[in-house]
Design a protein around this motif. Structure first.
Motif, PDB file in Angstrom:
ATOM      1  N   GLY A   8       0.754  -1.176   0.179  1.00  0.00           N
ATOM      2  CA  GLY A   8      -0.001  -0.090  -0.046  1.00  0.00           C
ATOM      3  C   GLY A   8       0.728   1.308   0.169  1.00  0.00           C
ATOM      4  N   LEU A   9       0.181   2.333   0.551  1.00  0.00           N
ATOM      5  CA  LEU A   9       1.034   3.674   0.621  1.00  0.00           C
ATOM      6  C   LEU A   9       1.703   4.039   1.783  1.00  0.00           C
ATOM      7  CD1 LEU A   9      -1.666   6.010  -1.276  1.00  0.00           C
ATOM      8  CD2 LEU A   9       0.322   4.927  -2.345  1.00  0.00           C
ATOM      9  N   PHE A  10       1.198   3.599   2.836  1.00  0.00           N
ATOM     10  CA  PHE A  10       1.681   4.054   4.038  1.00  0.00           C
ATOM     11  C   PHE A  10       2.518   2.782   5.026  1.00  0.00           C
ATOM     12  CE2 PHE A  10      -2.358   5.738   3.210  1.00  0.00           C
ATOM     13  CZ  PHE A  10      -2.078   7.159   2.894  1.00  0.00           C
ATOM     14  N   MET A  28       3.687  10.745  -3.244  1.00  0.00           N
ATOM     15  CA  MET A  28       2.776  10.244  -2.474  1.00  0.00           C
ATOM     16  C   MET A  28       1.628  11.422  -2.790  1.00  0.00           C
ATOM     17  SD  MET A  28       1.198   8.629   0.167  1.00  0.00           S
ATOM     18  CE  MET A  28       2.436   7.829   1.251  1.00  0.00           C
ATOM     19  N   LYS A  29       1.758  12.665  -3.025  1.00  0.00           N
ATOM     20  CA  LYS A  29       0.816  13.701  -3.526  1.00  0.00           C
ATOM     21  C   LYS A  29       0.029  13.118  -4.700  1.00  0.00           C
ATOM     22  CE  LYS A  29      -0.462  17.696  -5.557  1.00  0.00           C
ATOM     23  NZ  LYS A  29      -0.386  18.612  -6.762  1.00  0.00           N
ATOM     24  N   GLN A  30       0.949  12.672  -5.604  1.00  0.00           N
ATOM     25  CA  GLN A  30       0.408  12.411  -7.039  1.00  0.00           C
ATOM     26  C   GLN A  30      -0.558  11.099  -6.933  1.00  0.00           C
ATOM     27  OE1 GLN A  30       4.000  11.594  -9.632  1.00  0.00           O
ATOM     28  NE2 GLN A  30       4.731  13.784  -9.046  1.00  0.00           N
ATOM     29  N   ARG A  31      -0.186   9.968  -6.221  1.00  0.00           N
ATOM     30  CA  ARG A  31      -1.060   8.958  -6.257  1.00  0.00           C
ATOM     31  C   ARG A  31      -2.143   9.155  -5.293  1.00  0.00           C
ATOM     32  NH1 ARG A  31       3.422   4.149  -4.296  1.00  0.00           N
ATOM     33  NH2 ARG A  31       5.216   4.666  -5.715  1.00  0.00           N
ATOM     34  N   LEU A  32      -2.015   9.915  -4.196  1.00  0.00           N
ATOM     35  CA  LEU A  32      -3.416  10.332  -3.443  1.00  0.00           C
ATOM     36  C   LEU A  32      -4.125  11.216  -4.325  1.00  0.00           C
ATOM     37  CD1 LEU A  32      -1.789  10.926   0.002  1.00  0.00           C
ATOM     38  CD2 LEU A  32      -3.474   8.906  -0.656  1.00  0.00           C
ATOM     39  N   ALA A  33      -3.749  11.987  -5.146  1.00  0.00           N
ATOM     40  CA  ALA A  33      -4.600  12.989  -5.890  1.00  0.00           C
ATOM     41  C   ALA A  33      -5.407  12.309  -6.896  1.00  0.00           C
ATOM     42  CB  ALA A  33      -3.562  13.906  -6.680  1.00  0.00           C
ATOM     43  N   LEU A  34      -4.738  11.188  -7.550  1.00  0.00           N
ATOM     44  CA  LEU A  34      -5.424  10.363  -8.345  1.00  0.00           C
ATOM     45  C   LEU A  34      -6.755   9.558  -7.874  1.00  0.00           C
ATOM     46  CD1 LEU A  34      -2.585   9.083 -10.581  1.00  0.00           C
ATOM     47  CD2 LEU A  34      -4.554  10.335 -11.314  1.00  0.00           C
ATOM     48  N   LEU A  35      -6.176   9.019  -6.604  1.00  0.00           N
ATOM     49  CA  LEU A  35      -7.340   8.094  -5.814  1.00  0.00           C
ATOM     50  C   LEU A  35      -8.621   9.260  -5.310  1.00  0.00           C
ATOM     51  CD1 LEU A  35      -4.849   6.151  -3.508  1.00  0.00           C
ATOM     52  CD2 LEU A  35      -6.355   4.917  -5.596  1.00  0.00           C
ATOM     53  N   LEU A  36      -8.175  10.064  -4.951  1.00  0.00           N
ATOM     54  CA  LEU A  36      -9.362  10.926  -4.394  1.00  0.00           C
ATOM     55  C   LEU A  36     -10.009  11.816  -5.400  1.00  0.00           C
ATOM     56  CD1 LEU A  36      -7.242  12.570  -1.606  1.00  0.00           C
ATOM     57  CD2 LEU A  36      -8.975  10.853  -1.510  1.00  0.00           C
ATOM     58  N   ALA A  37      -9.186  12.109  -6.453  1.00  0.00           N
ATOM     59  CA  ALA A  37      -9.995  12.831  -7.664  1.00  0.00           C
ATOM     60  C   ALA A  37     -11.046  12.008  -8.373  1.00  0.00           C
ATOM     61  CB  ALA A  37      -9.019  13.147  -8.711  1.00  0.00           C
ATOM     62  N   HIS A  38     -10.642  10.470  -8.302  1.00  0.00           N
ATOM     63  CA  HIS A  38     -11.474   9.587  -9.150  1.00  0.00           C
ATOM     64  C   HIS A  38     -12.377   8.665  -7.920  1.00  0.00           C
ATOM     65  CE1 HIS A  38     -10.204  10.078 -12.943  1.00  0.00           C
ATOM     66  NE2 HIS A  38      -9.026  10.401 -12.526  1.00  0.00           N
ATOM     67  N   ASP A  39     -12.248   9.063  -6.757  1.00  0.00           N
ATOM     68  CA  ASP A  39     -12.980   8.502  -5.549  1.00  0.00           C
ATOM     69  C   ASP A  39     -12.955   6.924  -5.674  1.00  0.00           C
ATOM     70  OD1 ASP A  39     -14.562   9.051  -3.522  1.00  0.00           O
ATOM     71  OD2 ASP A  39     -16.533   9.057  -4.828  1.00  0.00           O
ATOM     72  N   ILE A  40     -11.605   6.439  -5.603  1.00  0.00           N
ATOM     73  CA  ILE A  40     -11.603   5.058  -5.469  1.00  0.00           C
ATOM     74  C   ILE A  40     -10.895   4.572  -4.347  1.00  0.00           C
ATOM     75  CG2 ILE A  40      -9.919   3.288  -6.718  1.00  0.00           C
ATOM     76  CD1 ILE A  40      -9.904   4.765  -9.242  1.00  0.00           C
ATOM     77  N   ARG A  59       4.789  13.641   5.041  1.00  0.00           N
ATOM     78  CA  ARG A  59       4.333  14.637   4.040  1.00  0.00           C
ATOM     79  C   ARG A  59       3.606  14.159   2.825  1.00  0.00           C
ATOM     80  NH1 ARG A  59       9.983  18.150   4.556  1.00  0.00           N
ATOM     81  NH2 ARG A  59      10.504  16.058   4.388  1.00  0.00           N
ATOM     82  N   VAL A  60       2.891  14.760   2.493  1.00  0.00           N
ATOM     83  CA  VAL A  60       2.231  14.336   1.274  1.00  0.00           C
ATOM     84  C   VAL A  60       2.701  15.373   0.245  1.00  0.00           C
ATOM     85  CG1 VAL A  60      -0.225  14.361   0.012  1.00  0.00           C
ATOM     86  CG2 VAL A  60       0.032  13.669   2.501  1.00  0.00           C
ATOM     87  N   THR A  61       3.648  15.017  -0.485  1.00  0.00           N
ATOM     88  CA  THR A  61       4.586  15.770  -1.324  1.00  0.00           C
ATOM     89  C   THR A  61       5.026  14.739  -2.506  1.00  0.00           C
ATOM     90  OG1 THR A  61       6.379  15.426  -0.339  1.00  0.00           O
ATOM     91  CG2 THR A  61       5.270  17.425   0.157  1.00  0.00           C
ATOM     92  N   GLY A  62       5.360  15.230  -3.618  1.00  0.00           N
ATOM     93  CA  GLY A  62       6.076  14.269  -4.593  1.00  0.00           C
ATOM     94  C   GLY A  62       5.142  13.100  -5.101  1.00  0.00           C
TER      95      GLY A  62
END
Length: 253
Positions: free
Chosen positions: A67-69, A81-93, A76-79
């Motif tokens: 997983g991610l964590f 990690m930010k890119q992966r989380l942004a995709l998951l959250l934007a597409h509600d997955i 910190r949510v940068t680089g």
């Protein structure tokens, strides 16, 4: 018909029993997405490439081994990690990750599924288990030599194998633990294995293999852990009437 996120979480948790394990990160639902789930995509690691492929496949949930964590990582949510989380959250997955519980499941886990793929017949528990938290599996596969076993594994996994052994020594009792389990080698030796199969090798294990006469096969972290996630996700999807697709993102490690 869709099921709820809570129903899916309960199904994974009941099957894999994450509460039994001391692990390096959180098991279960790591990122909350939409409430209704119809389609699961499984993979080995929650990389950006897998998330993008899951979005393309119309996934409502992603099920992975890595997983991610992780314990001790930078919070910190940068680089990346930010890119992966942004995709998951934007597409509600929804993102589900199970680490050691997925390795250990006696039928569908990484170790059991690798044994199945390689034609290794597992010994019954408790004698057929070894190592910390009894994660390692011991089984039987008779080969004329360690080199013959290495050639078989390389052909099945489709990648080169690093072998440290007396190449002509016969093999019968095989211990295995997928991924980065090189630290389990001494336990495998103590358990009476003729050979040990895992993903990686570190400097000390080459000496142990030569000095103890037990063959060591490093077969790739990713390559040895491709089988548990799709087995579990497919089992749960069938039970709940969901769609499932395994997406393998190539990794040379």
């Amino acid at each position: 018909m869709p099921i709820s996120r809570e129903q899916l979480t309960q199904a994974f948790d009941q099957l894999l029993e994450p509460g039994r394990f001391k692990d390096y990160g959180p098991n279960g639902l790591q990122v909350e997405g939409r409430q209704d789930v119809r389609r699961i995509v499984s993979g080995v690691t929650a990389s950006r490439a897998l998330i993008e492929a899951a979005i393309e496949a119309g996934a409502d949930a992603i099920f992975v081994h890595h997983g991610l964590f992780w314990r001790g990582q930078d919070g910190r949510v940068t680089g990346w990690m930010k890119q992966r989380l942004a995709l998951l959250l934007a597409h509600d997955i929804n993102l589900y990750a199970y680490h050691l519980p997925l390795d250990a499941h006696p039928d569908l886990g990484n170790n059991a599924q690798l044994a199945r793929v390689l034609g290794i017949d597992p010994e019954p528990a408790p004698g057929g288990r070894f190592g910390d938290q009894q994660l390692g599996l011991i089984g039987v596969r008779c080969e004329a030599s360690a080199q013959a076993l290495a050639d078989h594994v390389a052909a099945v996994l489709g990648r080169p194998v690093t072998l440290v052994a007396e190449p002509d020594r016969p093999v019968r009792r095989v211990a295995l633990c997928t991924g980065g389990a090189q630290g389990y080698f001494e336990a495998a030796i103590a358990a009476g294995a003729d050979a040990f199969i895992t993903g990686e090798i570190s400097e000390p294990q080459a000496h142990y293999a030569r000095e103890c006469g037990v063959s060591y096969l490093a077969c790739g972290h990713h390559a040895t852990e491709r089988y548990g996630a799709p087995a579990v996700a497919d089992h749960v999807a069938r039970a709940l009437g969901l769609e499932h697709q395994f997406i393998d993102i190539p990794n040379p490690a």
